[in-house]
Design a protein around this motif. Structure first.
Motif, mmCIF file in Angstrom:
data_model
loop_
_atom_site.group_PDB
_atom_site.id
_atom_site.type_symbol
_atom_site.label_atom_id
_atom_site.label_comp_id
_atom_site.label_asym_id
_atom_site.label_seq_id
_atom_site.Cartn_x
_atom_site.Cartn_y
_atom_site.Cartn_z
ATOM 1 N N VAL A 14 -3.890 -13.566 -18.512
ATOM 2 C CA VAL A 14 -4.041 -12.046 -18.795
ATOM 3 C C VAL A 14 -4.618 -11.176 -17.960
ATOM 4 O O VAL A 14 -4.079 -10.107 -17.640
ATOM 5 N N ALA A 15 -6.008 -11.632 -17.584
ATOM 6 C CA ALA A 15 -6.772 -10.766 -16.963
ATOM 7 C C ALA A 15 -5.858 -10.577 -15.491
ATOM 8 O O ALA A 15 -5.995 -9.411 -14.760
ATOM 9 N N VAL A 16 -5.446 -11.763 -14.785
ATOM 10 C CA VAL A 16 -4.602 -11.445 -13.409
ATOM 11 C C VAL A 16 -3.349 -10.541 -13.650
ATOM 12 O O VAL A 16 -3.178 -9.634 -12.903
ATOM 13 N N LEU A 17 -2.719 -10.547 -14.878
ATOM 14 C CA LEU A 17 -1.589 -10.026 -14.903
ATOM 15 C C LEU A 17 -1.799 -8.168 -15.122
ATOM 16 O O LEU A 17 -1.322 -7.501 -14.692
ATOM 17 N N ILE A 18 -2.958 -8.253 -15.951
ATOM 18 C CA ILE A 18 -3.474 -6.888 -16.127
ATOM 19 C C ILE A 18 -3.708 -6.009 -14.514
ATOM 20 O O ILE A 18 -3.526 -4.943 -14.359
ATOM 21 N N HIS A 19 -4.433 -7.023 -13.937
ATOM 22 C CA HIS A 19 -5.143 -6.526 -12.534
ATOM 23 C C HIS A 19 -3.651 -6.296 -11.740
ATOM 24 O O HIS A 19 -3.515 -5.088 -10.987
ATOM 25 N N PHE A 20 -2.775 -7.161 -11.638
ATOM 26 C CA PHE A 20 -1.688 -6.985 -10.829
ATOM 27 C C PHE A 20 -0.884 -5.648 -11.087
ATOM 28 O O PHE A 20 -0.568 -4.841 -10.398
ATOM 29 N N GLU A 21 -0.680 -5.386 -12.308
ATOM 30 C CA GLU A 21 0.207 -4.284 -13.080
ATOM 31 C C GLU A 21 -0.755 -2.910 -12.694
ATOM 32 O O GLU A 21 -0.086 -2.015 -12.186
ATOM 33 N N VAL A 22 -1.849 -2.790 -12.635
ATOM 34 C CA VAL A 22 -2.697 -1.815 -12.662
ATOM 35 C C VAL A 22 -2.762 -1.478 -10.918
ATOM 36 O O VAL A 22 -2.464 -0.363 -10.377
ATOM 37 N N PHE A 43 -9.162 8.479 -7.214
ATOM 38 C CA PHE A 43 -8.219 8.137 -8.113
ATOM 39 C C PHE A 43 -8.054 6.802 -8.078
ATOM 40 O O PHE A 43 -8.057 6.081 -9.148
ATOM 41 N N GLY A 44 -7.909 6.101 -7.062
ATOM 42 C CA GLY A 44 -7.546 4.612 -6.812
ATOM 43 C C GLY A 44 -8.947 3.776 -7.434
ATOM 44 O O GLY A 44 -8.649 2.764 -7.935
ATOM 45 N N VAL A 45 -10.220 4.151 -6.886
ATOM 46 C CA VAL A 45 -11.186 3.402 -7.416
ATOM 47 C C VAL A 45 -11.397 3.487 -8.946
ATOM 48 O O VAL A 45 -11.604 2.492 -9.531
ATOM 49 N N PHE A 46 -11.246 4.818 -9.689
ATOM 50 C CA PHE A 46 -11.306 4.842 -10.765
ATOM 51 C C PHE A 46 -10.421 3.936 -11.648
ATOM 52 O O PHE A 46 -10.645 3.306 -12.831
ATOM 53 N N GLY A 47 -9.115 3.948 -11.338
ATOM 54 C CA GLY A 47 -8.028 3.071 -11.604
ATOM 55 C C GLY A 47 -8.316 1.794 -11.830
ATOM 56 O O GLY A 47 -8.137 0.958 -12.781
ATOM 57 N N ALA A 48 -8.934 1.384 -10.454
ATOM 58 C CA ALA A 48 -9.227 -0.399 -10.445
ATOM 59 C C ALA A 48 -10.582 -0.524 -11.360
ATOM 60 O O ALA A 48 -10.513 -1.577 -11.890
ATOM 61 N N LEU A 49 -11.414 0.454 -11.442
ATOM 62 C CA LEU A 49 -12.690 0.197 -12.423
ATOM 63 C C LEU A 49 -12.148 0.027 -13.855
ATOM 64 O O LEU A 49 -12.527 -0.732 -14.467
ATOM 65 N N LEU A 50 -11.016 1.022 -13.901
ATOM 66 C CA LEU A 50 -10.591 0.978 -15.429
ATOM 67 C C LEU A 50 -9.943 -0.660 -15.640
ATOM 68 O O LEU A 50 -9.961 -1.184 -16.842
ATOM 69 N N ALA A 51 -9.206 -1.099 -14.809
ATOM 70 C CA ALA A 51 -8.588 -2.220 -14.897
ATOM 71 C C ALA A 51 -9.545 -3.379 -15.084
ATOM 72 O O ALA A 51 -9.600 -4.338 -15.840
ATOM 73 N N HIS A 52 -10.581 -3.384 -14.287
ATOM 74 C CA HIS A 52 -11.913 -4.214 -14.404
ATOM 75 C C HIS A 52 -12.506 -4.317 -15.948
ATOM 76 O O HIS A 52 -12.845 -5.244 -16.535
ATOM 77 N N VAL A 53 -12.624 -2.944 -16.387
ATOM 78 C CA VAL A 53 -13.246 -2.815 -17.546
ATOM 79 C C VAL A 53 -12.323 -3.583 -18.882
ATOM 80 O O VAL A 53 -12.818 -4.288 -19.755
ATOM 81 N N ILE A 54 -11.251 -3.096 -18.538
ATOM 82 C CA ILE A 54 -10.128 -3.789 -19.696
ATOM 83 C C ILE A 54 -10.083 -5.418 -19.699
ATOM 84 O O ILE A 54 -9.989 -5.971 -20.523
ATOM 85 N N GLU A 55 -10.248 -5.807 -18.322
ATOM 86 C CA GLU A 55 -10.244 -7.283 -18.170
ATOM 87 C C GLU A 55 -11.433 -7.849 -18.912
ATOM 88 O O GLU A 55 -11.599 -9.102 -19.508
ATOM 89 N N VAL A 56 -12.403 -7.240 -18.570
ATOM 90 C CA VAL A 56 -13.953 -7.551 -19.340
ATOM 91 C C VAL A 56 -13.825 -7.621 -20.937
ATOM 92 O O VAL A 56 -14.113 -8.544 -21.524
ATOM 93 N N TRP A 57 -13.076 -6.778 -21.322
ATOM 94 C CA TRP A 57 -12.899 -6.648 -22.650
ATOM 95 C C TRP A 57 -11.901 -7.756 -23.219
ATOM 96 O O TRP A 57 -12.311 -8.250 -24.236
#
Length: 141
Positions: A14-22, A43-57
C-alpha cells in the motif's frame, strides 16, 4: 508468523502504491503549473512530503492493529498505545530516526524493521524524483 508477514506485505504494498501514484501525479502536474519554477519545485516537495505522511499513517494503523490485538508483541515505552502514539512511533521508524523511547517486543519487530527499510527506499525514491524534476528547470550550458 505467517500472518505478520502477510500484514507486512500488505502495508509495504500500500505504501509503495501510494508513493508511485503521488509521484506520478506530481510528474504530470508540475510541468503544467502556471507558476514560477521555484514554486513548482516547492509544490513538488510538499506533495512528496504529503505522500510520506500518508504512508506513515498507513503503517501506524497497521502497528495499532497489531498492538491492540496483543498477538504479535507490544510496544514498550512511555505511551498509552493510542493511535497517535502509534503514529509517533511510526514516524520514528519510517524516517529511521529511532529515538529509542519506544521499542517493539515480539514479532512486531519485523513490521517495524520493514517499515524502516521501506521508509529509506521511498525517501530515496523521492530524492531521485525531485532531482529529476529540478534538472528540468536547470539551464544546460
Amino acid at each position: 508468523m505467517l500472518l505478520i508477514m502477510i500484514i507486512n506485505s500488505i502495508l509495504v504494498g500500500v505504501a509503495v502504491l501510494i508513493h508511485f501514484e503521488v509521484l506520478n501525479l506530481l510528474s504530470l502536474t508540475i510541468p503544467k503549473l502556471p507558476i514560477n519554477r521555484r514554486l513548482s519545485i516547492l509544490f513538488g516537495v510538499f506533495g512528496a512530503l504529503l505522500a510520506h505522511v500518508i504512508e506513515v499513517w498507513v503503517f501506524a494503523f497497521g502497528i495499532y492493529g497489531v498492538v491492540i490485538s496483543r498477538k504479535f508483541g507490544e510496544l514498550i515505552g512511555p505511551m498509552e498505545e493510542t493511535l497517535l502514539d502509534c503514529v509517533y512511533f511510526s514516524f520514528t521508524c519510517y524516517t529511521t530516526l529511532g529515538f529509542g523511547d519506544v521499542h517493539p517486543v515480539g514479532n512486531i519487530r519485523f513490521l517495524t524493521g520493514l517499515e524502516a527499510l521501506t521508509g529509506v527506499v521511498l525517501i530515496a525514491w523521492t530524492s531521485s524524483f525531485m532531482f529529476i524534476e529540478m534538472q528540468k528547470f536547470w539551464k544546460v550550458k
